[in-house]
Design an enzyme around this catalytic site. Structure first.
Site, short mmCIF file in Angstrom:
data_model
loop_
_atom_site.label_atom_id
_atom_site.label_comp_id
_atom_site.label_asym_id
_atom_site.label_seq_id
_atom_site.Cartn_x
_atom_site.Cartn_y
_atom_site.Cartn_z
N ARG A 173 0.81 -1.22 0.00
CA ARG A 173 0.00 0.00 0.00
C ARG A 173 0.85 1.27 0.00
NH1 ARG A 173 -4.05 -3.00 -1.71
NH2 ARG A 173 -4.67 -4.59 -0.24
N ASN A 215 2.67 -7.54 7.78
CA ASN A 215 2.75 -8.88 7.19
C ASN A 215 4.23 -9.21 7.17
OD1 ASN A 215 -0.07 -9.02 6.64
ND2 ASN A 215 0.26 -7.63 4.93
N LYS A 292 0.82 -8.65 14.01
CA LYS A 292 -0.42 -9.00 13.31
C LYS A 292 -0.46 -10.53 13.35
CE LYS A 292 -2.54 -8.79 8.68
NZ LYS A 292 -2.54 -8.11 7.38
N GLU A 296 -5.88 -12.34 8.35
CA GLU A 296 -5.63 -12.45 6.91
C GLU A 296 -4.60 -13.54 6.58
OE1 GLU A 296 -4.81 -8.35 5.69
OE2 GLU A 296 -6.96 -8.06 5.36
N ARG A 339 -18.55 -8.71 9.42
CA ARG A 339 -17.14 -8.39 9.66
C ARG A 339 -16.96 -7.24 10.66
NH1 ARG A 339 -12.61 -6.74 5.09
NH2 ARG A 339 -11.14 -5.76 6.53
N ASP A 368 -11.84 -1.20 7.84
CA ASP A 368 -10.47 -1.11 7.33
C ASP A 368 -10.21 0.20 6.60
OD1 ASP A 368 -7.96 -1.72 6.52
OD2 ASP A 368 -8.53 -3.18 5.00
N GLU A 390 -4.91 3.14 15.43
CA GLU A 390 -4.08 3.02 14.22
C GLU A 390 -4.78 3.80 13.12
OE1 GLU A 390 -2.84 -1.00 13.10
OE2 GLU A 390 -2.90 -0.47 10.99
N GLU A 396 -4.55 4.31 1.00
CA GLU A 396 -4.96 3.06 0.35
C GLU A 396 -6.36 3.17 -0.25
OE1 GLU A 396 -4.92 -0.37 2.93
OE2 GLU A 396 -5.95 -1.64 1.46
N HIS A 530 -16.41 0.03 1.22
CA HIS A 530 -15.74 -1.11 0.59
C HIS A 530 -16.32 -1.54 -0.75
CE1 HIS A 530 -12.41 -3.67 0.82
NE2 HIS A 530 -12.35 -3.77 2.12
N TRP A 553 -14.61 -9.98 1.32
CA TRP A 553 -13.68 -9.19 0.52
C TRP A 553 -14.40 -8.66 -0.72
CZ3 TRP A 553 -8.46 -12.49 0.60
CH2 TRP A 553 -7.85 -12.32 1.86
C1 BDP Z 1 -5.56 -3.61 4.79
C2 BDP Z 1 -4.63 -3.74 3.62
C3 BDP Z 1 -3.65 -4.86 3.74
C4 BDP Z 1 -3.04 -4.86 5.12
C5 BDP Z 1 -4.11 -4.96 6.16
C6 BDP Z 1 -3.60 -4.80 7.57
O1 BDP Z 1 -5.41 -3.89 2.46
O2 BDP Z 1 -2.71 -4.70 2.74
O3 BDP Z 1 -2.13 -5.90 5.27
O4 BDP Z 1 -5.05 -3.96 6.01
O5 BDP Z 1 -3.76 -3.72 8.12
O6 BDP Z 1 -5.87 -2.25 4.88
O7 BDP Z 1 -3.05 -5.73 8.14
#
Ligand code: BDP
Length: 710
Positions: A173, A215, A292, A296, A339, A368, A390, A396, A530, A553
């Site tokens: 991002r 990640n 994290k 995901e 969600r 998100d 956060e 993004e 979204h 998603w």
């Molecule tokens: C989302 C993003 C993804 C991130 C995720 C996160 O699309 O790329 O890894 O959040 O915050 O906004 O972990």
């Protein structure tokens, strides 16, 4: 020195002193050479010669005035005194006792009566550095006087950037080029940008940074990489920026040769303790871990039948002896229930069970970083667990590196939201700073928008979001307007255009302040969320419904358009997400007519012919909002073009070009969403509005190749 070398040096010095830099945005808001400063403002500086704050001031002064600020052994008329409580000149000012409650980072800037002496004083050098940057800001924005009496300290203890930077140099991002962290060159080679980065952050009060993506690659914790991290930490340390790392929960298995990463396994615990010891040996002020986990598809304690508490506490124990903290993210959602409800359901039950060096990092909204979300109900729900917001600085979901969207108003809206956790007035601003429930420490994170582009952030105006994050992390009460004022003046002023030149800066400020609402209008008004294109999150794809894909998603999961109406029913008759908020907020959101219209389709499935407060039907209102978004961007183009003589040629042209794209994109969004939703509403777009210029079928064929997994 040879003649040519000498001429070269003189030329270089002249360029430096006259401020004839390329206007590529690389100097951010620290363009001291453009400030108009009277050389006689200060007669000299009284300060420890080796102290960084005094050095920083001296450098800026050189740029501002073209001359050196001479050192004085003792103050005289118009002196600047910069020192901590231990310096004898500060002791003589009588300020020391006033600094009692200023903590490690607060400062006082005060004019002494009589002979126009200015004092910057603090308990520590960190406080002094922030004080000096405050003084510089006053000078840059022509707000300096000999009648100052300023006392400041930050509202959050840890004010940190989260870089989503990968070890291969790409950025998740990221829209400003590759990562500024040159892992393949480190630790041997130190890019000059590390120090510039540190200075820029210190100038807005940011005191911490997570270098790598949430990640996280397990590689990050190998010996080789810890040495690289050490090299960066050494550059950031003088600017009082502590380094943190994102960790991969499977590291013991992936790089430690253990058969498991079970947090209750004694070898796993030992592995983390040893790892902490290894890190602190090289980086004694290391901040801690950002995690994290079980989100995901990433590994986490639940892979071993353990909980988030087990995982976080195990890491906390490893860091505890060294004073490190664990920032454990609440961004978890498994397919299944709504969600919006999942993070709350997963975490609020653990309230009070975490170690005292754990803090839960919660995104501002429950989904998100959407263009607009109500606040996450976790804020206020956890009474015995510190929580940190956060925010996402990188855009993004808000036009990425292309759209001009100033985020301070969105964050301000968040801080001003009332959670009602302890009755009326339990604002997020208070909840997250330990003023509703006491917190042992407080923190706030912003996902960085920084890359190796010359202007750091891709879009010149995206720098304002980095700036705004820092200022709000210092004090979440500063108005968006003040932040915009400060930023514009420092960033765009040049010797010929003074901050008082209202014709230049006022329209630009107005544009910035309305830009978030505008983006919401042309992307997702009235609580829509979204409906982005699959994977890249740049353009619209409300029709996106990929068979077999995770439903949460997919846009159709969120907007729920049908022949009856539009929106997600999260009331007591629907998913009941409203119940996660305190009374009376839950009731307000639950009622169709009491729900704020900006969240209407977030909480309600609303009939197309429902009467809105404007008197229009939902369908018509939707059309008006999209249209308004488009019209506003066109206004911005006019404002920008009119300001041509205020802005240097390079930045003018670059922003102009991005605004043109934004204008086309706004029409793309409007046409895509209205033509698609029209297939359900079966109603005409009000005839006084501009007609679509695209065919829905053509828009459906657009597939931008921008990568990414979800
Ligand atoms: C989302 C993003 C993804 C991130 C995720 C996160 O699309 O790329 O890894 O959040 O915050 O906004 O972990």
């Amino acid at each position: 020195m040879s003649g040519t070398k000498k001429t070269g040096l003189i030329l270089w010095l002249t360029l430096l002193l006259t401020g004839a830099y390329a206007e590529d945005g690389s100097r951010l808001w620290l363009r001291f050479s453009e400030a108009k400063v009277d050389k006689t403002l200060f007669s000299g500086i009284v300060s420890k010669t080796d102290a960084l704050p005094a050095k920083e001031f001296g450098m800026a002064w050189n740029e501002m005035t073209g001359s050196e600020l001479k050192r004085q052994a003792a103050p005289s008329s118009k002196s600047l005194i910069v020192g901590t409580v231990n310096d004898k000149h500060i002791k003589q000012t009588g300020i020391v006792s006033d600094l009692k409650n200023s903590g490690a980072e607060g400062y006082i800037i005060r004019s002494l009566k009589g002979d126009s002496v200015t004092v910057v004083a603090a308990n520590t050098e960190a406080g002094l550095l922030y004080g000096v940057f405050h003084l510089l800001r006053l000078i840059q924005t022509e707000k300096f006087s000999y009648q100052l009496n300023i006392k400041e300290k930050p509202l959050y203890d840890v004010r940190l950037l989260n870089h989503w930077d990968n070890l291969d140099g790409t950025i998740e991002r990221g829209y400003a080029g590759h990562s500024i962290w040159k892992w393949n060159e480190l630790p041997g080679k130190i890019s000059p940008r590390y120090e510039e980065y540190a200075r820029a952050n210190a100038s807005v009060g940011i005191n911490a940074t997570v270098l790598n993506n949430v990640n996280a690659s397990p590689q990050m914790l190998t010996k080789e990489y810890i040495q690289k991290v050490q090299a960066i930490a050494n550059v950031l340390r003088p600017y009082h920026i502590r380094v943190f790392l994102s960790i991969n929960f499977s590291s013991p298995k992936e790089i430690g040769g253990l058969p498991t990463s079970d947090p209750l396994d004694k070898n796993v615990k030992k592995w983390w303790s040893d790892k902490a010891k290894e890190i602190y040996k090289l980086i004694p002020d290391f901040g801690g871990f950002l995690v994290k986990a079980n989100s995901e598809g990433l590994p986490g304690p639940m892979d071993y039948g353990r909980t988030h508490v087990d995982g976080a506490n195990m890491l906390a124990d490893a860091l505890k002896p060294f004073g490190g903290i664990v920032m454990w993210r609440a961004f978890v959602y498994e397919p299944g229930d709504d969600r919006v409800k999942l993070a709350y359901n997963e975490f609020h039950k653990f309230d009070g069970m975490f170690r005292d060096n754990v803090i839960i990092q919660v995104k501002n909204g429950p989904i998100d970083f959407q263009p607009r979300e109500p606040f996450s109900p976790l804020f206020g729900a956890m009474k015995k667990t510190p929580l940190m917001p956060e925010l996402q600085i990188t855009q993004e979901y808000l036009g990425q590196g292309t759209h001009l969207v100033f985020l301070a108003p969105m964050w301000q809206e968040f801080f001003e939201d009332d959670t009602f956790a302890r009755g009326k007035g339990s604002f997020i601003a208070k909840v997250t700073t330990g003023n509703i429930y006491p917190q042992k420490f407080t923190a706030i994170a912003g996902v960085a928008n920084i890359g190796e582009d010359a202007n750091w952030c891709g879009h010149h105006f995206a720098q304002a979001n980095w700036y705004a994050f820092g200022r709000l992390a210092w004090n979440n009460q500063i108005s968006s307007e003040q932040i915009a004022d400060e930023w514009i003046t420092q960033t765009f002023q040049n010797k010929n255009k003074r901050p008082s030149d209202k014709n230049c800066w006022l329209p630009i400020k107005k544009m910035m302040l309305s830009s978030h609402e505008t983006a919401v209008d042309y992307m997702m008004p009235l609580g829509l969320h979204h409906i982005f294109a699959w994977t890249h999150h740049y353009g619209p794809e409300p029709w996106c419904d990929i068979p077999g894909a995770r439903p949460d998603w997919l846009p159709v999961y969120y907007h729920r358009a049908d022949s009856v109406g539009l929106g997600y029913n999260r009331t007591t008759t629907g998913s009941n997400a409203v119940s996660q908020y305190y009374t009376p907020l839950n009731e307000e959101f639950n009622g169709l007519s009491s729900c704020p219209e900006k969240y209407l389709l977030w909480f309600h499935h609303v009939p197309w012919n429902y009467r809105m407060k404007s008197g229009r039907t939902l369908w018509d209102e939707l059309c008006y909002r999209y249209d308004n978004g488009v019209q506003q961007v066109r206004e911005y183009q006019k404002i920008w073009d009119k300001s041509e003589n205020c802005i240097d040629a390079q930045r003018f042209a670059e922003v102009q070009s991005k605004l043109r794209t934004q204008s086309r994109d706004a029409v793309w969004w409007k046409d895509a969403c209205l033509l698609y939703f029209q297939t359900f509403s079966k109603q005409p777009i009000p005839y006084n509005l501009e007609r679509p210029v695209h065919e829905l079928d053509d828009l459906k064929k657009i597939k931008l190749n921008m990568g990414h997994h979800n």
